[in-house]
Design a protein around this motif. Structure first.
Motif, PDB file in Angstrom:
ATOM      1  N   THR A   8      -5.343  19.706   1.288  1.00 39.82           N
ATOM      2  CA  THR A   8      -4.669  18.499   0.809  1.00 39.82           C
ATOM      3  C   THR A   8      -5.663  17.441   0.367  1.00 39.82           C
ATOM      4  N   GLU A   9      -5.307  16.804  -0.724  1.00 40.11           N
ATOM      5  CA  GLU A   9      -6.053  15.675  -1.265  1.00 40.11           C
ATOM      6  C   GLU A   9      -5.197  14.427  -1.079  1.00 40.11           C
ATOM      7  N   TYR A  10      -5.877  13.274  -0.912  1.00 39.45           N
ATOM      8  CA  TYR A  10      -5.155  12.039  -0.686  1.00 39.45           C
ATOM      9  C   TYR A  10      -5.646  10.939  -1.633  1.00 39.45           C
ATOM     10  N   LEU A  11      -4.763   9.992  -1.868  1.00 39.08           N
ATOM     11  CA  LEU A  11      -5.160   8.779  -2.563  1.00 39.08           C
ATOM     12  C   LEU A  11      -4.528   7.600  -1.829  1.00 39.08           C
ATOM     13  N   SER A  63       0.832  -1.205   0.000  1.00 42.39           N
ATOM     14  CA  SER A  63       0.000   0.000   0.000  1.00 42.39           C
ATOM     15  C   SER A  63       0.864   1.251   0.000  1.00 42.39           C
ATOM     16  N   LEU A  64       0.271   2.312  -0.491  1.00 41.58           N
ATOM     17  CA  LEU A  64       0.885   3.636  -0.431  1.00 41.58           C
ATOM     18  C   LEU A  64      -0.210   4.651  -0.196  1.00 41.58           C
ATOM     19  N   ARG A  65       0.166   5.790   0.345  1.00 42.56           N
ATOM     20  CA  ARG A  65      -0.763   6.918   0.461  1.00 42.56           C
ATOM     21  C   ARG A  65      -0.132   8.123  -0.226  1.00 42.56           C
ATOM     22  N   LEU A  66      -0.765   8.547  -1.290  1.00 37.65           N
ATOM     23  CA  LEU A  66      -0.302   9.717  -2.008  1.00 37.65           C
ATOM     24  C   LEU A  66      -0.992  10.962  -1.456  1.00 37.65           C
ATOM     25  N   THR A 112      -8.786   4.682  -2.529  1.00 40.40           N
ATOM     26  CA  THR A 112      -9.731   5.574  -1.863  1.00 40.40           C
ATOM     27  C   THR A 112      -9.235   7.005  -1.958  1.00 40.40           C
ATOM     28  N   ILE A 113     -10.065   7.867  -2.518  1.00 36.95           N
ATOM     29  CA  ILE A 113      -9.742   9.284  -2.615  1.00 36.95           C
ATOM     30  C   ILE A 113     -10.410  10.018  -1.465  1.00 36.95           C
ATOM     31  N   SER A 114      -9.718  11.011  -0.940  1.00 34.66           N
ATOM     32  CA  SER A 114     -10.281  11.826   0.144  1.00 34.66           C
ATOM     33  C   SER A 114      -9.630  13.197   0.105  1.00 34.66           C
ATOM     34  N   ARG A 115     -10.156  14.093   0.904  1.00 35.06           N
ATOM     35  CA  ARG A 115      -9.586  15.437   0.982  1.00 35.06           C
ATOM     36  C   ARG A 115      -9.785  15.992   2.375  1.00 35.06           C
TER      37      ARG A 115
END
Length: 125
Positions: A78-81, A17-20, A69-72
């Motif tokens: 900041t936005e995350y993936l 896994s990674l979190r961008l 999963t996309i979030s903000r």
């Protein structure tokens, strides 16, 4: 205009896994939608996920649904993936993008107004 800076990419083994992250500046972050795209070597840039201004609506490509999963966080601009169960086919440069207007589809690159420089994700088998 908006400046976007991605981070969080790297080399990971299949199944990992990674979190961008994508940090935005220059315009009120909560006023616009955001998206993630990716581009593998020799391929077109393709849609991955998108999220509306409030985070109440999300959209995914079929190939990543259930794994990404996309979030903000509008307070942090900041936005995350979050990307799970990675496989070698997920290897690509991942770009975040900002969409200011309501026209067009979330799924097309032409619907976005500003882009980050990209972050490399490499998945080894």
């Amino acid at each position: 205009q908006v400046q976007l800076v991605e981070s969080g990419g790297g080399l990971v083994q299949a199944g990992g896994s990674l979190r961008l992250s994508c940090a935005a500046s220059g315009r009120t972050f909560s006023s616009y939608a955001m998206g993630w795209f990716r581009q593998a070597p020799g391929k077109e840039r393709e849609f991955v996920a998108a999220i509306n201004w409030s985070g109440s609506s999300t959209y995914y490509a079929g190939s990543v649904k259930g794994r990404f999963t996309i979030s903000r966080d509008n307070a942090k601009n900041t936005e995350y993936l979050q990307i799970n169960s990675l496989n070698p086919e997920d290897t690509a440069v991942y770009y975040c993008a900002a969409r200011f207007g309501p026209g067009g589809s979330y799924y097309y690159t032409t619907s976005y107004d500003s882009w980050g420089q990209g972050t490399q994700v490499t998945v080894s088998s």
